[in-house]
Design a protein around this motif. Structure first.
Motif, PDB file in Angstrom:
ATOM      1  N   GLU A  37       0.834  -1.213   0.000  1.00 57.18           N
ATOM      2  CA  GLU A  37       0.000   0.000   0.000  1.00 57.18           C
ATOM      3  C   GLU A  37       0.861   1.252   0.000  1.00 57.18           C
ATOM      4  O   GLU A  37       0.562   2.235  -0.708  1.00 57.18           O
ATOM      5  N   ARG A  95      -9.330 -12.467  -0.121  1.00 57.85           N
ATOM      6  CA  ARG A  95     -10.390 -11.845  -0.943  1.00 57.85           C
ATOM      7  C   ARG A  95     -10.300 -10.331  -0.909  1.00 57.85           C
ATOM      8  O   ARG A  95     -10.338  -9.663  -1.972  1.00 57.85           O
ATOM      9  N   TYR A  96     -10.135  -9.755   0.278  1.00 55.87           N
ATOM     10  CA  TYR A  96     -10.021  -8.291   0.372  1.00 55.87           C
ATOM     11  C   TYR A  96      -8.728  -7.803  -0.270  1.00 55.87           C
ATOM     12  O   TYR A  96      -8.696  -6.724  -0.889  1.00 55.87           O
ATOM     13  N   ALA A 155      -9.381  -7.772  -3.924  1.00 57.85           N
ATOM     14  CA  ALA A 155     -10.218  -6.635  -4.322  1.00 57.85           C
ATOM     15  C   ALA A 155      -9.413  -5.349  -4.352  1.00 57.85           C
ATOM     16  O   ALA A 155      -9.530  -4.547  -5.299  1.00 57.85           O
ATOM     17  N   TRP A 156      -8.576  -5.154  -3.323  1.00 56.64           N
ATOM     18  CA  TRP A 156      -7.740  -3.926  -3.308  1.00 56.64           C
ATOM     19  C   TRP A 156      -6.776  -3.930  -4.460  1.00 56.64           C
ATOM     20  O   TRP A 156      -6.560  -2.891  -5.116  1.00 56.64           O
ATOM     21  N   HIS A 198      -8.840  -3.166  -7.712  1.00 56.48           N
ATOM     22  CA  HIS A 198      -9.363  -1.816  -7.842  1.00 56.48           C
ATOM     23  C   HIS A 198      -8.280  -0.748  -7.863  1.00 56.48           C
ATOM     24  O   HIS A 198      -8.406   0.249  -8.583  1.00 56.48           O
ATOM     25  N   ARG A 223      -9.477   6.996  -7.677  1.00 53.16           N
ATOM     26  CA  ARG A 223      -9.904   5.815  -6.934  1.00 53.16           C
ATOM     27  C   ARG A 223      -9.393   5.831  -5.474  1.00 53.16           C
ATOM     28  O   ARG A 223      -9.303   4.808  -4.813  1.00 53.16           O
ATOM     29  N   ALA A 271     -12.213   4.647  -2.981  1.00 49.42           N
ATOM     30  CA  ALA A 271     -12.490   3.206  -3.106  1.00 49.42           C
ATOM     31  C   ALA A 271     -11.310   2.377  -2.589  1.00 49.42           C
ATOM     32  O   ALA A 271     -11.472   1.354  -1.913  1.00 49.42           O
ATOM     33  N   GLY A 272     -10.079   2.880  -2.912  1.00 48.36           N
ATOM     34  CA  GLY A 272      -8.890   2.146  -2.439  1.00 48.36           C
ATOM     35  C   GLY A 272      -8.785   2.153  -0.940  1.00 48.36           C
ATOM     36  O   GLY A 272      -8.406   1.120  -0.308  1.00 48.36           O
ATOM     37  N   ASP A 308     -11.321  -0.330   0.406  1.00 49.52           N
ATOM     38  CA  ASP A 308     -10.864  -1.725   0.242  1.00 49.52           C
ATOM     39  C   ASP A 308      -9.742  -2.078   1.234  1.00 49.52           C
ATOM     40  O   ASP A 308      -9.728  -3.163   1.813  1.00 49.52           O
ATOM     41  N   ALA A 341     -11.020  -2.466   4.721  1.00 54.49           N
ATOM     42  CA  ALA A 341     -11.663  -3.775   4.871  1.00 54.49           C
ATOM     43  C   ALA A 341     -10.606  -4.870   5.021  1.00 54.49           C
ATOM     44  O   ALA A 341     -10.743  -5.808   5.823  1.00 54.49           O
ATOM     45  N   LEU A 342      -9.526  -4.736   4.200  1.00 53.75           N
ATOM     46  CA  LEU A 342      -8.426  -5.725   4.301  1.00 53.75           C
ATOM     47  C   LEU A 342      -7.765  -5.656   5.674  1.00 53.75           C
ATOM     48  O   LEU A 342      -7.480  -6.700   6.303  1.00 53.75           O
TER      49      LEU A 342
END
Length: 525
Positions: free
Chosen positions: A75, A126-127, A130-131, A134, A154, A157-158, A161, A164-165
């Motif tokens: 990240e 899964r998370y 998704a990250w 996206h 984004r 949204a990032g 995600d 959530a991760l």
């Protein structure tokens, strides 16, 4: 020995020491086997929990933390590239992605069988996917100029995600941490249980050992100690002490056998005591008889000798004065009376000499047999000279005995050898001596008329004669006196049955403890 109440077959009282030991050892082994099994289970349980904690729970938590660090690095790299457009920010992203894959590959086997852990890992993947779909994928694939625009578009949204991760990773680590804490708590309980179990095992082992020692003391060593103490009292003379057995059946049987032996000894002692009293009475009777014999010897030497000398003297005077003046028959009668009186006097003198052996002459000292033989040959010099006897001898040793009696021994043996010579040859006599262990073997060998085998034992009997007094004079006491002298000195005497020409007398006497063997040599008188 008193017997106890009757025992029923198969009762504990009939058990032997072997059976008690077999049952006790079997019981102890069963208890130890059970305790060992419990201790082994406790050890196995502790090792299982320890292995789960060390090999699964802690490594899983560490790998989960590594996944989180790898995602944070990804990240950070994507955000730096999106802001600055510099490609070097993609390096932390690439390393983070590689570290994530490695940590995930390591974590998956550690969660095998853990459904919740696998579900947490699937949520994280899964998370993370998704990250990456996206945000990370498009930004890292875009050109430096486009990357900032895509990142700005984004960003919300990032962020959603990645939050959530991050939440999924937090839940995963919380679950893993809870499981690790639970495993640690379970390990602590298992360790405590193991320690208590081993303490109980140690206490039980000590109790079993104490029971074994106490059982041995009461059932084996105690009864044996009491039996040994009673046996020692019996050995010290307390034959009225009854031996009562306690403990197992075989020890009681042993005590009964020992008590039976005690009773047998008591009976033997009663018999021995009676025999001893009888022997004492016989000894007293023998003492009295010996005293009477000594009195008889005194009477024979004084009271009988005096009238016998008178008879002998007056018959000799009668023979000298009236010999030839009376008829031939009277001269013959007077000769018979003189000869009878002389023989009676010689017989009494020989009996007195025989009775004095071991009674009058009894001086035990070291005796040089060389000197004794030389003195004896001097006493026999007249007979030796008249018969032309040739007497030789080996070197004679020193023994312990009475010199007078040993002189009588040699004098009788040599005078017999000279007396019973062969009429067709001069006497040849040899005295031999040889050491045989702790004894001396003496031989007196002559070439005389010899002794027939059937008379070789009888010649040592008192008054035993093989010839008439006209052929060989004497009273028949000489060899009997030799036998008495030799036996008084602890030896033996006999005739050599293997010697053919003449006679060989064998005399065995004890040797001095340090007496050296005499060298072989011959000497003549």
């Amino acid at each position: 020995m008193t017997s106890g109440p009757p025992k029923t077959p198969g009762s504990f009282a009939d058990w032997t020491t072997r059976r008690w030991l077999r049952v006790g050892v079997t019981g102890a082994l069963v208890v130890l086997a059970v305790l060992g099994s419990l201790g082994g289970w406790a050890m196995w349980r502790t090792s299982q929990i320890t292995a789960s904690l060390v090999d699964r729970r802690s490594p899983a938590l560490i790998e989960s933390i590594r996944i989180e660090a790898a995602m944070v690095n990804q990240e950070t790299g994507i955000r730096g590239y999106g802001v600055t457009g510099r490609p070097d920010f993609l390096q932390p992203y690439a390393r983070g992605a590689a570290d994530q894959r490695t940590a995930t590959r390591r974590l998956r086997p550690l969660l095998r069988g853990d459904d919740r852990g696998l579900a947490d890992l699937a949520a994280v993947e899964r998370y993370a996917g998704a990250w990456r779909t996206h945000i990370a994928g498009p930004v890292s694939a875009a050109a430096p100029g486009e990357a900032a625009r895509i990142a700005a578009q984004r960003a919300d949204a990032g962020k959603a995600d990645f939050d959530a991760l991050r939440g999924a990773m937090t839940r995963q680590q919380a679950h893993l941490w809870d499981e690790r804490i639970a495993a640690t708590r379970e390990l602590r309980r298992a360790t405590t249980l193991r320690d208590w179990m081993f303490a109980v095992i140690a206490v039980v082992i000590l109790l079993v050992a104490a029971l074994v020692f106490e059982a041995l003391r009461r059932g084996v060593t105690g009864p044996l100690t009491r039996l040994g103490s009673a046996a020692r009292e019996v050995a010290q003379g307390r034959f009225d002490r009854s031996l009562e057995g306690t403990g197992p059946a075989d020890l009681r049987l042993l005590a009964a056998d020992v008590d039976s032996m005690r009773l047998r000894l008591v009976e033997e002692l009663r018999f021995t005591e009676g025999a001893r009293r009888m022997l004492d009475e016989q000894a007293e009777e023998l003492k009295r008889s010996n005293a009477e014999l000594e009195q008889f010897a005194y009477v024979a030497s004084h009271d009988l000798q005096e009238p016998l000398r008178k008879v002998s003297s007056f018959t000799q005077l009668l023979q000298r004065r009236y010999g030839g003046q009376l008829d031939a028959k009277a001269d013959q009668y007077i000769a018979f009376a003189v000869d009878g009186a002389n023989r009676m006097q010689n017989l009494i003198n020989d009996l007195l000499a025989f009775s004095r052996v071991g009674r009058v002459h009894n001086e035990q000292q070291t005796v040089d047999l060389e000197k004794v033989l030389t003195r004896t040959l001097g006493d026999l010099s007249v007979s030796v000279e008249e018969t032309g006897a040739d007497i030789s001898h080996d070197a004679l040793p020193t023994v312990v005995g009475d010199p007078t009696q040993l002189g009588m021994l040699w004098q009788n043996l040599l005078s017999n050898a000279i007396k019973f010579r062969s009429p067709d040859r001069p006497p040849r006599i040899h005295v031999g001596a040889a050491r045989d262990g702790d004894t001396w073997r003496f031989t007196v060998t002559d070439n005389g008329i010899g002794i027939a085998p059937e008379f070789q034992e009888k010649v040592f009997v008192l008054f035993q004669r093989l010839h008439t007094k006209d052929a060989y004079p004497g009273t028949g006491i000489g060899l009997a006196m030799c036998k008495k002298v030799v036996e008084f000195h602890g030896g033996t005497i006999g005739i050599d049955p293997g010697h053919r020409t003449g006679t060989r007398v064998l005399v065995v006497l004890p040797a001095l403890a340090a007496a050296p063997a005499a060298p072989d040599r011959e000497a003549r008188p």
